[in-house]
Design a protein around this motif. Structure first.
Motif, mmCIF file in Angstrom:
data_model
loop_
_atom_site.group_PDB
_atom_site.id
_atom_site.type_symbol
_atom_site.label_atom_id
_atom_site.label_comp_id
_atom_site.label_asym_id
_atom_site.label_seq_id
_atom_site.Cartn_x
_atom_site.Cartn_y
_atom_site.Cartn_z
ATOM 1 N N GLU A 120 30.409 37.420 74.550
ATOM 2 C CA GLU A 120 30.503 38.836 75.143
ATOM 3 C C GLU A 120 31.522 38.592 76.259
ATOM 4 O O GLU A 120 31.220 38.475 77.371
ATOM 5 C CB GLU A 120 29.023 39.110 75.729
ATOM 6 N N GLY A 121 32.912 38.848 75.966
ATOM 7 C CA GLY A 121 33.929 38.836 76.638
ATOM 8 C C GLY A 121 34.870 38.342 75.587
ATOM 9 O O GLY A 121 34.983 38.938 74.690
ATOM 10 N N LYS A 122 35.908 37.327 76.440
ATOM 11 C CA LYS A 122 36.834 37.181 75.570
ATOM 12 C C LYS A 122 37.392 35.778 76.137
ATOM 13 O O LYS A 122 37.549 35.490 77.291
ATOM 14 C CB LYS A 122 38.022 38.189 75.564
ATOM 15 N N TRP A 123 37.733 34.685 75.332
ATOM 16 C CA TRP A 123 38.240 33.595 75.646
ATOM 17 C C TRP A 123 39.941 33.708 76.096
ATOM 18 O O TRP A 123 40.462 34.695 75.552
ATOM 19 C CB TRP A 123 38.337 32.551 74.558
ATOM 20 N N LEU A 124 40.465 32.739 76.763
ATOM 21 C CA LEU A 124 41.692 33.195 77.107
ATOM 22 C C LEU A 124 42.883 33.021 76.091
ATOM 23 O O LEU A 124 43.874 33.509 75.875
ATOM 24 C CB LEU A 124 42.280 31.955 78.118
ATOM 25 N N ASN A 125 42.393 32.230 75.180
ATOM 26 C CA ASN A 125 43.163 31.885 73.666
ATOM 27 C C ASN A 125 42.398 31.372 72.759
ATOM 28 O O ASN A 125 40.917 30.896 73.005
ATOM 29 C CB ASN A 125 44.532 31.253 74.017
ATOM 30 N N PHE A 147 38.839 27.309 86.909
ATOM 31 C CA PHE A 147 38.547 27.787 85.722
ATOM 32 C C PHE A 147 38.521 29.374 85.806
ATOM 33 O O PHE A 147 38.377 29.935 86.729
ATOM 34 C CB PHE A 147 37.187 27.418 85.059
ATOM 35 N N GLU A 148 38.784 30.086 84.738
ATOM 36 C CA GLU A 148 38.438 31.650 84.777
ATOM 37 C C GLU A 148 37.334 31.855 83.977
ATOM 38 O O GLU A 148 37.083 31.561 82.954
ATOM 39 C CB GLU A 148 39.903 32.188 84.056
ATOM 40 N N TYR A 149 36.720 32.989 84.448
ATOM 41 C CA TYR A 149 35.491 33.584 83.792
ATOM 42 C C TYR A 149 35.897 34.247 82.580
ATOM 43 O O TYR A 149 36.641 35.248 82.728
ATOM 44 C CB TYR A 149 34.391 34.500 84.773
ATOM 45 N N LYS A 208 40.154 26.996 81.164
ATOM 46 C CA LYS A 208 41.265 26.760 82.180
ATOM 47 C C LYS A 208 42.282 26.111 81.083
ATOM 48 O O LYS A 208 41.806 25.330 80.278
ATOM 49 C CB LYS A 208 41.014 25.849 83.304
ATOM 50 N N SER A 209 43.661 26.359 81.305
ATOM 51 C CA SER A 209 44.529 25.524 80.677
ATOM 52 C C SER A 209 45.085 24.350 81.649
ATOM 53 O O SER A 209 44.831 24.415 82.786
ATOM 54 C CB SER A 209 45.846 26.343 80.304
ATOM 55 N N ILE A 210 45.089 23.388 80.789
ATOM 56 C CA ILE A 210 45.528 21.905 81.595
ATOM 57 C C ILE A 210 46.830 21.574 81.603
ATOM 58 O O ILE A 210 47.437 21.529 80.473
ATOM 59 C CB ILE A 210 44.630 20.483 80.960
ATOM 60 N N ARG A 211 47.485 21.850 82.764
ATOM 61 C CA ARG A 211 48.880 21.590 82.719
ATOM 62 C C ARG A 211 49.294 20.389 82.482
ATOM 63 O O ARG A 211 48.818 19.009 82.995
ATOM 64 C CB ARG A 211 49.487 21.676 84.312
#
Length: 297
Positions: free
Chosen positions: A28-33, A94-96, A113-116
Motif C-alpha cells: 500500500e504505497g510504492k517502492w522506489l523502483n 531509508f525512505e518510507y 534506499k539505494s546503495i551508492r
C-alpha cells in the motif's frame, strides 16, 4: 550473518537475503523502483551490546555484501511500535514507501534506499570512477540536457533522451541484469560533479569479447580522463572479468575520440562504411579498434 566477540559469543545476528520477499509484491504505497534488492530480516543484538551501534554496524556491513553482488537497492520493514528500528532506519537514509502485510493481516512499515557504489581512483588526481546506480538518473540527465547541443553531434541517442524518466529506464535496463552477466556503466566524477560516462556494451561472453563506449562533458576534456578511464577498465575487463578482446568504435570525424584507442595501443582493424546515422541525418563511417589481452601493456 553475525558478529562475535573474541570468545565467539554472538553479539549481533541478522538474515541477509537476495531472494526477494513475497510480502513485498503487494504494497500500500510504492517502492522506489523494481530493481533487484537486498533485505535484512530478524536483526537482533545481545542485551549487553545494545545502544553501542552494533545494529547500525550490521546494516552497513550488509550494504557492503550487497555492493559486492552488484545489487544497489536495500529494502526493510518493521513494526509500527519498534522505535529503535525506526530510528535506525531513519539514520541510514531509508525512505518510507508504504505498508506491507505478513500472514494476511500483520501490517508493517516498509522502507527502501539505494546503495551508492564505492568510487575508485584511476590515475587522474581529484577524479574518481564508480558504477552508476538508480539515484544517478536525474543528475546524469541534467548534465546531458545542459550540454545537449554539444553531445548530440556524435551521440545520436541524445535526441531520444527527453526526461529523467528516460535515463531511469536506461539504468534499469542493465541494473536488472544479474551482475555476472551485466554490462556495467561507470560514472567519472570530480567530487560530486559528473564529468562523463564510460561503460561496456554488446558483450559476447561465449567468445570473451566486449566493447567500450564513452562521453565526456566539454569542460572536462583535454585532461586525460577518458584515456585513463579506458586504461583502467581494460585492465579490469581482462584481469577481473576474463575478457580477451575489447573493441572501441569511433566516428571517423571525431578525432578526440579516435585519439583514445590510438594512444592506448589499440589496433585499427578497419572502417565500417556508413556505420552510424548521426543526429544531423547524415551517415558517418566508423573506425573499429581492438585490443587483445596479450597486448595489454
Amino acid at each position: 550473518m553475525f558478529f562475535c566477540n573474541k570468545e565467539n559469543v554472538v553479539l549481533t545476528y541478522g538474515v541477509i537475503s537476495f531472494d526477494g520477499e513475497p510480502a513485498y509484491q503487494v504494497i500500500e504505497g510504492k517502492w522506489l523502483n523494481e530493481l533487484p534488492y537486498m533485505i535484512v530480516h530478524r536483526l537482533a543484538v545481545a542485551d549487553e551490546m545494545k545502544r553501542q551501534g552494533m545494529a547500525k554496524r550490521f546494516m552497513l556491513q550488509a550494504e557492503e555484501v550487497s555492493r559486492e553482488k552488484g545489487i544497489y537497492e536495500f529494502r526493510v520493514d518493521t513494526n509500527y511500535d519498534n522505535q529503535y528500528m525506526l530510528r535506525l532506519i531513519d539514520s541510514l537514509g531509508f525512505e518510507y514507501c508504504g505498508e506491507v502485510y505478513y500472514r494476511g493481516d500483520k501490517v508493517r512499515k516498509a522502507f527502501q534506499k539505494s546503495i551508492r557504489p564505492h568510487a575508485s581512483v584511476f590515475g587522474v588526481p581529484h577524479y574518481t570512477i564508480r558504477e552508476v546506480y538508480y539515484d544517478d538518473a536525474t543528475p546524469i540527465f541534467e548534465a546531458i540536457d545542459k550540454n545537449r547541443d554539444d553531445l548530440r553531434i556524435w551521440l545520436p541517442f541524445i535526441d531520444g533522451l527527453k526526461s529523467a524518466a528516460d535515463e531511469q529506464s536506461f539504468l534499469e535496463s542493465f541494473l536488472k541484469v544479474p551482475y555476472e552477466e551485466r554490462d556495467p556503466v561507470f560514472l567519472i566524477e570530480k567530487g560530486k560533479e559528473i564529468c562523463g560516462l564510460i561503460g561496456f556494451h554488446f558483450s559476447d561472453r561465449n567468445n570473451h569479447r566486449t566493447e567500450i563506449g564513452y562521453w565526456l562533458l566539454p569542460e572536462y576534456r583535454g585532461k586525460g580522463l577518458i584515456t585513463q578511464a579506458v586504461r583502467y577498465l581494460c585492465e579490469w575487463a581482462f584481469v577481473e572479468k576474463g575478457f580477451n578482446r575489447i573493441q572501441i568504435r569511433c566516428a571517423v570525424g571525431n578525432q578526440p575520440s579516435n585519439a583514445i584507442p590510438q594512444r592506448l595501443g589499440f589496433m585499427l582493424e578497419g572502417t565500417e562504411r556508413d556505420g552510424e546515422l548521426l543526429s544531423s541525418g547524415e551517415y558517418t563511417d566508423i573506425h573499429v579498434y581492438s585490443l587483445l589481452r596479450k597486448e595489454l601493456e
